[in-house]
Design an enzyme around this catalytic site. Structure first.
Site, PDB file in Angstrom:
ATOM      1  N   TRP A 130      39.249  47.866  51.126  1.00  0.00           N
ATOM      2  CA  TRP A 130      40.333  48.829  50.874  1.00  0.00           C
ATOM      3  C   TRP A 130      39.837  49.822  49.811  1.00  0.00           C
ATOM      4  CZ3 TRP A 130      44.503  48.185  46.806  1.00  0.00           C
ATOM      5  CH2 TRP A 130      45.571  49.051  47.016  1.00  0.00           C
ATOM      6  N   ASP A 211      42.706  38.852  47.250  1.00  0.00           N
ATOM      7  CA  ASP A 211      43.761  39.838  47.529  1.00  0.00           C
ATOM      8  C   ASP A 211      44.514  39.331  48.758  1.00  0.00           C
ATOM      9  OD1 ASP A 211      45.388  41.938  48.126  1.00  0.00           O
ATOM     10  OD2 ASP A 211      43.861  43.483  47.866  1.00  0.00           O
ATOM     11  N   LYS A 246      54.459  44.106  52.524  1.00  0.00           N
ATOM     12  CA  LYS A 246      54.342  43.996  53.982  1.00  0.00           C
ATOM     13  C   LYS A 246      55.213  42.862  54.504  1.00  0.00           C
ATOM     14  CE  LYS A 246      50.786  46.417  52.626  1.00  0.00           C
ATOM     15  NZ  LYS A 246      50.225  47.696  52.893  1.00  0.00           N
TER      16      LYS A 246
HETATM   17  C1  LMR Z   1      47.040  50.508  53.177  1.00  0.00           C
HETATM   18  O1  LMR Z   1      45.913  50.032  53.059  1.00  0.00           O
HETATM   19  O2  LMR Z   1      47.314  51.408  53.992  1.00  0.00           O
HETATM   20  C2  LMR Z   1      48.166  49.980  52.330  1.00  0.00           C
HETATM   21  O3  LMR Z   1      47.719  48.924  51.563  1.00  0.00           O
HETATM   22  C3  LMR Z   1      48.843  51.040  51.562  1.00  0.00           C
HETATM   23  C4  LMR Z   1      48.021  51.531  50.423  1.00  0.00           C
HETATM   24  O4  LMR Z   1      48.520  51.489  49.295  1.00  0.00           O
HETATM   25  O5  LMR Z   1      46.884  51.977  50.632  1.00  0.00           O
END
Ligand code: LMR
Length: 397
Positions: A130, A211, A246
């Site tokens: 991420w 996470d 979520k």
């Molecule tokens: C995502 O990865 O789209 C979500 O976790 C929202 C975010 O805050 O990025």
């Protein structure tokens, strides 16, 4: 002084929402930000959440501050949800949980805690991960590094490379793992692979930072925690960050948690005291409402059962869309094999689309996805599927 400030680039994920909102095309499709949408394309409030809110409004008597680590009832409920009520770490008082503003808030508190207490430790993260993982860690002054994760040739886990890289991580560093529903790839380790990862973590003396933003979106609340339990089975200490954006659909309430497992109750109390120092210097104490909703639901057997059903319905809808997506792409005569998408878990799949193809989807078809090729499967509906797959067929041609 402000005249010299340059415009910052927009966020690679949340920035897409702004562009999507401005797009006038009535047929636009949002596969960007990881937010659940139902069959009509809206992000619903769960019925169990509405009921909990009714009870809270009727029963609330004060708006006084919460404790720095949030309400103790919430902390206990979260620990039971994450680890299981019967887990020895919970029963022995070796778990402590602080309520944080969302998973992102939890990650930032974790990074601050790492910086203050283990100043030379690096956080190792999967490649890819991420995009906010390195950003949050670096904002806290913690250095980051990566380990291999995704094998583009098989659209699966690059397990041998991952394990070999983890064996080289210096003792005392932090290993960031996705508890389930890996973001962005949708590829998770199997039970055997989790055990092997847990053994390396134990042998190398690493601190796992898990996470856990999608608990319940993979298979179930309990099964999605199998990797976490495999880590705990080796006796390691760890940090877990939960998000209830979520699985409770509480995105804008910003409700999450940072839990820690220590080897003794005394160590857990000491670590929590240091976590509280980090929280006090950041946002002082958490906002109440979202956590009160979660605690109300988890304290009531009937509301918990209703929540589990609503969560299963979200998961089933995503899995149905995965299947329909693969079938519709095949029906469009695309010769590339997309069947891997129906094996992946959670909201996301790594489509394999290039940055240029993603850009063309946006500019020519008003279809929004993350530049890396990550698509939010929950943004697909039976009514937008045909248009979506026709557009993908066109950009692949
Ligand atoms: C995502 O990865 O789209 C979500 O976790 C929202 C975010 O805050 O990025």
């Amino acid at each position: 002084m402000f005249e010299s400030i340059a415009l910052a680039p927009s966020d690679p994920i949340l920035g897409l929402n702004d562009a999507f909102a401005k797009d006038a095309n009535p047929e636009k499709i949002n596969l960007g930000v990881g937010v659940f949408q139902d069959a009509s394309g809206t992000t619903p409030i769960l019925a169990c959440v509405k009921e909990a809110e009714r009870r809270l409004v009727a029963g609330e008597t004060s708006k006084g501050y919460l404790a720095i680590s949030g309400s103790p009832q919430y902390g206990r409920q979260v620990a039971k949800l994450v680890f299981g009520a019967d887990h020895p770490a919970v029963a022995e008082g070796r778990v402590a949980t602080a309520h944080t503003p969302g998973g992102t808030g939890g990650l930032r508190v974790a990074a601050d805690f790492i910086k203050h207490n283990f100043p030379v430790a690096k956080i190792w993260m999967s490649e890819p991960t991420w995009p906010n993982h390195p950003t949050v860690s670096r904002a806290a002054g913690v250095e980051t590094a990566t380990y291999p994760y995704f094998d583009a040739a098989t659209n699966g886990l690059a397990f041998d490379k991952l394990l070999a890289a983890m064996r080289e991580i210096p003792q005392g560093d932090v290993l960031l793992l996705h508890g389930c529903c890996h973001n962005p790839t949708g590829v998770d380790p199997t039970a055997e692979q989790w055990s092997a990862i847990a053994d390396v973590v134990d042998q190398r003396g690493l601190l796992p930072l898990v996470d856990f933003a999608y608990q319940g979106f993979g298979t179930s609340i309990v099964e999605d925690a199998a990797g976490l339990r495999a880590l705990l089975d080796t006796g390691v200490e760890l940090l877990v960050v939960s998000s209830f954006s979520k699985n409770f659909g509480l995105y804008n309430e910003r409700v999450g948690a940072l839990s820690l497992v220590a080897r003794s109750a005394a160590a857990a109390a000491a670590v929590l005291s240091q976590v509280k120092v980090c929280i006090r210097a950041n946002y002082s104490n958490p906002p109440s409402h979202g956590a009160a909703i979660v605690a109300t639901i988890l304290a009531d057997a009937a509301l918990t059962a209703q929540w589990q059903q609503e969560l299963a319905a979200m998961r089933d809808r995503i899995n149905a869309m995965r299947k329909l997506f693969v079938e519709t792409l095949a029906a469009k005569g695309i010769d590339r094999d997309f069947s891997f998408i129906s094996q992946q878990r959670g909201m996301f799949s790594f489509s394999g689309l290039t940055r240029e193809q993603v850009e063309r989807l946006k500019s020519d078809y008003a279809i929004y996805a993350v530049g890396s090729g990550r698509i939010n499967v929950a943004g697909m509906t039976e009514s937008n599927m045909d248009r979506l797959c026709a557009a993908i067929a066109a950009v692949l041609r």
